[in-house]
Design a protein around this motif. Structure first.
Motif, PDB file in Angstrom:
ATOM      1  N   PRO A 123      26.005  22.564 175.141  1.00 24.20           N
ATOM      2  CA  PRO A 123      27.101  23.394 175.246  1.00 24.20           C
ATOM      3  C   PRO A 123      27.584  24.185 173.917  1.00 24.20           C
ATOM      4  CG  PRO A 123      27.872  21.080 174.711  1.00 24.20           C
ATOM      5  CD  PRO A 123      26.313  20.877 174.876  1.00 24.20           C
ATOM      6  N   ASN A 124      28.051  25.251 174.184  1.00 26.99           N
ATOM      7  CA  ASN A 124      28.323  26.418 173.209  1.00 26.99           C
ATOM      8  C   ASN A 124      29.769  25.760 172.643  1.00 26.99           C
ATOM      9  OD1 ASN A 124      26.615  28.374 173.733  1.00 26.99           O
ATOM     10  ND2 ASN A 124      27.747  29.296 175.268  1.00 26.99           N
ATOM     11  N   PRO A 125      29.655  25.801 170.971  1.00 31.74           N
ATOM     12  CA  PRO A 125      30.773  25.186 170.126  1.00 31.74           C
ATOM     13  C   PRO A 125      31.976  25.952 170.433  1.00 31.74           C
ATOM     14  CG  PRO A 125      29.169  26.487 168.881  1.00 31.74           C
ATOM     15  CD  PRO A 125      28.447  26.597 170.170  1.00 31.74           C
ATOM     16  N   TYR A 126      32.033  27.252 170.914  1.00 32.87           N
ATOM     17  CA  TYR A 126      33.275  27.958 171.327  1.00 32.87           C
ATOM     18  C   TYR A 126      33.429  28.220 172.692  1.00 32.87           C
ATOM     19  CZ  TYR A 126      32.830  28.458 166.337  1.00 32.87           C
ATOM     20  OH  TYR A 126      32.749  28.184 165.134  1.00 32.87           O
ATOM     21  N   ALA A 127      34.679  28.553 173.091  1.00 28.25           N
ATOM     22  CA  ALA A 127      34.958  28.730 174.572  1.00 28.25           C
ATOM     23  C   ALA A 127      34.454  30.030 174.858  1.00 28.25           C
ATOM     24  CB  ALA A 127      36.442  28.318 174.895  1.00 28.25           C
ATOM     25  N   ASN A 128      34.509  30.976 174.110  1.00 25.75           N
ATOM     26  CA  ASN A 128      34.340  32.470 174.344  1.00 25.75           C
ATOM     27  C   ASN A 128      33.906  33.090 172.892  1.00 25.75           C
ATOM     28  OD1 ASN A 128      36.791  33.151 173.385  1.00 25.75           O
ATOM     29  ND2 ASN A 128      37.655  32.601 175.601  1.00 25.75           N
ATOM     30  N   ASP A 129      33.620  34.411 172.925  1.00 27.71           N
ATOM     31  CA  ASP A 129      33.351  35.334 172.060  1.00 27.71           C
ATOM     32  C   ASP A 129      34.577  35.363 171.049  1.00 27.71           C
ATOM     33  OD1 ASP A 129      31.293  36.998 170.492  1.00 27.71           O
ATOM     34  OD2 ASP A 129      32.893  38.529 171.069  1.00 27.71           O
ATOM     35  N   ILE A 130      35.716  35.447 171.901  1.00 25.97           N
ATOM     36  CA  ILE A 130      37.123  35.801 171.023  1.00 25.97           C
ATOM     37  C   ILE A 130      37.199  34.677 170.045  1.00 25.97           C
ATOM     38  CG2 ILE A 130      39.614  36.040 171.318  1.00 25.97           C
ATOM     39  CD1 ILE A 130      38.971  37.781 173.920  1.00 25.97           C
ATOM     40  N   ALA A 131      37.174  33.339 170.678  1.00 25.35           N
ATOM     41  CA  ALA A 131      37.311  32.325 169.985  1.00 25.35           C
ATOM     42  C   ALA A 131      36.299  31.898 168.544  1.00 25.35           C
ATOM     43  CB  ALA A 131      37.448  30.780 170.862  1.00 25.35           C
ATOM     44  N   ALA A 132      35.111  32.390 169.132  1.00 18.16           N
ATOM     45  CA  ALA A 132      34.096  32.498 168.130  1.00 18.16           C
ATOM     46  C   ALA A 132      34.477  33.405 166.679  1.00 18.16           C
ATOM     47  CB  ALA A 132      32.588  32.733 168.651  1.00 18.16           C
ATOM     48  N   ARG A 133      34.892  34.500 167.166  1.00 14.67           N
ATOM     49  CA  ARG A 133      35.241  35.264 166.022  1.00 14.67           C
ATOM     50  C   ARG A 133      36.530  34.876 165.483  1.00 14.67           C
ATOM     51  NH1 ARG A 133      32.510  40.187 166.107  1.00 14.67           N
ATOM     52  NH2 ARG A 133      31.051  40.577 168.161  1.00 14.67           N
ATOM     53  N   GLY A 193      14.017  18.628 162.388  1.00 16.37           N
ATOM     54  CA  GLY A 193      14.769  19.920 162.471  1.00 16.37           C
ATOM     55  C   GLY A 193      15.664  19.489 163.571  1.00 16.37           C
ATOM     56  N   PHE A 194      15.703  18.951 164.609  1.00 18.62           N
ATOM     57  CA  PHE A 194      16.859  18.547 165.595  1.00 18.62           C
ATOM     58  C   PHE A 194      18.018  18.048 165.007  1.00 18.62           C
ATOM     59  CE2 PHE A 194      18.737  15.883 168.504  1.00 18.62           C
ATOM     60  CZ  PHE A 194      19.591  16.747 169.106  1.00 18.62           C
ATOM     61  N   GLN A 195      17.735  17.017 163.809  1.00 16.22           N
ATOM     62  CA  GLN A 195      18.749  16.277 163.109  1.00 16.22           C
ATOM     63  C   GLN A 195      19.271  17.368 162.374  1.00 16.22           C
ATOM     64  OE1 GLN A 195      17.301  12.888 160.936  1.00 16.22           O
ATOM     65  NE2 GLN A 195      19.284  12.505 160.035  1.00 16.22           N
ATOM     66  N   VAL A 196      18.761  18.424 161.552  1.00 18.12           N
ATOM     67  CA  VAL A 196      19.584  19.133 160.756  1.00 18.12           C
ATOM     68  C   VAL A 196      20.346  19.881 161.622  1.00 18.12           C
ATOM     69  CG1 VAL A 196      19.272  21.017 159.317  1.00 18.12           C
ATOM     70  CG2 VAL A 196      17.637  19.059 159.231  1.00 18.12           C
ATOM     71  N   TYR A 197      19.840  20.578 162.816  1.00 17.44           N
ATOM     72  CA  TYR A 197      20.743  21.397 163.563  1.00 17.44           C
ATOM     73  C   TYR A 197      21.967  20.651 164.173  1.00 17.44           C
ATOM     74  CZ  TYR A 197      22.418  23.287 168.099  1.00 17.44           C
ATOM     75  OH  TYR A 197      23.172  23.870 168.952  1.00 17.44           O
ATOM     76  N   LYS A 198      21.674  19.325 164.449  1.00 16.79           N
ATOM     77  CA  LYS A 198      22.840  18.652 165.208  1.00 16.79           C
ATOM     78  C   LYS A 198      24.025  18.490 164.173  1.00 16.79           C
ATOM     79  CE  LYS A 198      23.739  14.072 167.007  1.00 16.79           C
ATOM     80  NZ  LYS A 198      23.044  12.484 167.249  1.00 16.79           N
ATOM     81  N   GLU A 199      23.501  18.093 162.852  1.00 11.40           N
ATOM     82  CA  GLU A 199      24.517  17.565 161.851  1.00 11.40           C
ATOM     83  C   GLU A 199      24.968  18.666 161.091  1.00 11.40           C
ATOM     84  OE1 GLU A 199      23.160  14.369 159.381  1.00 11.40           O
ATOM     85  OE2 GLU A 199      22.315  13.422 161.177  1.00 11.40           O
ATOM     86  N   VAL A 200      24.128  19.939 160.983  1.00  4.56           N
ATOM     87  CA  VAL A 200      24.532  21.235 160.132  1.00  4.56           C
ATOM     88  C   VAL A 200      25.101  22.298 160.729  1.00  4.56           C
ATOM     89  CG1 VAL A 200      23.868  22.780 158.354  1.00  4.56           C
ATOM     90  CG2 VAL A 200      23.189  20.146 158.212  1.00  4.56           C
ATOM     91  N   CYS A 201      24.226  22.545 161.942  1.00  7.68           N
ATOM     92  CA  CYS A 201      24.147  24.108 162.604  1.00  7.68           C
ATOM     93  C   CYS A 201      24.889  24.131 164.112  1.00  7.68           C
ATOM     94  CB  CYS A 201      22.819  24.599 163.171  1.00  7.68           C
ATOM     95  SG  CYS A 201      21.736  24.680 161.683  1.00  7.68           S
ATOM     96  N   ALA A 202      25.147  22.907 164.568  1.00  6.13           N
ATOM     97  CA  ALA A 202      25.841  22.961 165.941  1.00  6.13           C
ATOM     98  C   ALA A 202      27.218  22.886 165.980  1.00  6.13           C
ATOM     99  CB  ALA A 202      25.510  21.555 166.476  1.00  6.13           C
ATOM    100  N   ALA A 203      28.092  23.021 164.877  1.00  2.36           N
ATOM    101  CA  ALA A 203      29.336  23.080 164.863  1.00  2.36           C
ATOM    102  C   ALA A 203      29.614  24.682 165.073  1.00  2.36           C
ATOM    103  CB  ALA A 203      29.865  22.671 163.416  1.00  2.36           C
ATOM    104  N   CYS A 204      28.690  25.428 164.769  1.00  2.00           N
ATOM    105  CA  CYS A 204      28.958  27.009 164.834  1.00  2.00           C
ATOM    106  C   CYS A 204      27.891  27.732 165.824  1.00  2.00           C
ATOM    107  CB  CYS A 204      28.734  27.917 163.707  1.00  2.00           C
ATOM    108  SG  CYS A 204      30.240  27.094 162.227  1.00  2.00           S
ATOM    109  N   HIS A 205      26.729  27.121 166.041  1.00  2.00           N
ATOM    110  CA  HIS A 205      25.740  27.880 166.587  1.00  2.00           C
ATOM    111  C   HIS A 205      25.315  27.130 167.804  1.00  2.00           C
ATOM    112  CE1 HIS A 205      25.063  31.078 163.499  1.00  2.00           C
ATOM    113  NE2 HIS A 205      25.253  29.969 162.696  1.00  2.00           N
ATOM    114  N   GLY A 206      25.229  27.702 169.312  1.00  2.00           N
ATOM    115  CA  GLY A 206      24.684  26.988 170.162  1.00  2.00           C
ATOM    116  C   GLY A 206      23.217  27.222 170.423  1.00  2.00           C
ATOM    117  N   ILE A 207      22.614  26.407 171.419  1.00  2.00           N
ATOM    118  CA  ILE A 207      21.401  26.548 171.729  1.00  2.00           C
ATOM    119  C   ILE A 207      21.229  26.480 173.347  1.00  2.00           C
ATOM    120  CG2 ILE A 207      19.773  25.908 169.700  1.00  2.00           C
ATOM    121  CD1 ILE A 207      19.807  23.249 170.698  1.00  2.00           C
ATOM    122  N   ASN A 208      22.088  27.361 174.159  1.00  2.00           N
ATOM    123  CA  ASN A 208      22.385  27.476 175.341  1.00  2.00           C
ATOM    124  C   ASN A 208      21.303  27.653 176.141  1.00  2.00           C
ATOM    125  OD1 ASN A 208      24.013  28.964 177.953  1.00  2.00           O
ATOM    126  ND2 ASN A 208      24.756  27.114 177.169  1.00  2.00           N
TER     127      ASN A 208
END
Length: 305
Positions: free
Chosen positions: A132-142, A67-82
């Motif tokens: 780390p979060n994939p985006y600097a802030n909420d504005i960049a994420a949106r 599951g961590f591998q899937v998160y790393k390769e698929v989800c981490a580009a958009c979603h953080g686990i801060n």
């Protein structure tokens, strides 16, 4: 006079509340509860089981690593686990050198400050850093996601009703809109239809699109269903990494309460249960034999009473 006015005002409030309640109740009886049109197409989460289900549930470390591998390769580009640090991966069975390598090679660097200039900078992660979060802030994420900010996934399986089932259903639930879907409910530009999402349309495109999207190191067949289950199990761990110890503590408490209940019942049986069969025995001055001796002594001495 003031008390009278206060009483009248209070009665007025009560009257308004009663009228509002009667009006609302009559509307519900006459028209029924509000039923938004999307509710006709929204589906309840699929039933899926995980190794952590139930009071004796435990984590499957091999599944968590997948599951961590899937998160790393698929989800981490958009979603953080801060709320999770790299060093926490030791709970998944990773050794310290592996954790250091994962942190050092993480695609997103950790925000930092240049000690020489004081300007914002980034650096390679170390095990003590949180992911780390994939985006600097909420504005960049949106700005990067059609004005929709991707949520942090640390607690997602606890933040949603039927959390694990909801996440799994959402990942595997993308489909074409049905033919009878009203025009106002059809996905607009940049939106995707998913009946497991509350309002049916969401900005996140299907993250897991085909079998083999991730190559598992342990040789497990990476079907869409398998990858969705594995990453969901990983997110169950991020939301409650101490689940196993909590289960062990709960079992120990139940055993203690069971033993305490048995001891309390035995004490009751020993002390109170047969009390109705016992007779009170007079002792001391109240003993009939002692009272007879006392009265005889009084008579001999000529003491009245």
């Amino acid at each position: 006079m003031v008390r009278l006015l206060g009483a009248l005002v209070g009665l007025g409030f009560i009257l308004v509340l009663v009228i509002s309640f009667i009006t609302g109740a009559s509307t519900v009886v006459r028209e029924g509860l509000p039923h938004p049109p999307e509710a006709n197409f929204h589906k309840e989460p699929k039933h899926v089981s995980f190794s952590t289900d139930g009071p004796l549930g435990k984590f499957d470390r091999q599944q968590l690593q997948r599951g961590f591998q899937v998160y790393k390769e698929v989800c981490a580009a958009c979603h953080g686990i801060n709320l999770v640090a790299f060093r926490n991966l030791a709970d998944l069975g990773y050794e310290e050198p592996e954790i250091k390598a994962i942190a050092n090679q993480w695609a997103i660097e950790v925000p930092d400050v240049n000690p020489d200039t004081g300007e914002p900078a980034t650096r390679k992660a170390i095990p003590s850093d949180r992911f780390p979060n994939p985006y600097a802030n909420d504005i960049a994420a949106r700005a990067a996601n059609n004005n929709a900010s991707p949520p942090d996934l640390s607690l997602i399986t606890k933040a949603r009703h039927h959390g694990p089932e909801y996440v799994y259903s959402l990942l595997t639930g993308y489909q074409k809109p049905p033919a009878n879907l009203p025009p106002e409910l059809r996905p607009g530009q940049g939106l995707h239809y998913n009946p497991y999402f509350p309002n049916l349309n969401l900005a996140m495109p299907p993250p897991i699109t085909a079998d083999g999207q991730v190559t598992y190191a342990d040789g497990t067949n990476p079907t869409v269903d398998q990858m969705a289950k594995d990453v969901t199990a990983f997110l169950v761990w991020t939301a409650e990494p101490n689940l196993e110890s909590r289960h062990r503590t709960g079992i120990a408490v139940l055993i203690f309460l069971l033993i305490a209940t048995i001891l309390a019942y035995l004490a009751y049986q020993n002390i109170w249960h047969s009390g109705r069969d016992r007779k009170v025995r007079m002792t001391g001055p109240l003993d009939p034999e002692n009272q007879a001796k006392s009265e005889a002594a009084k008579r001999d001495e000529g003491i009245a009473g």
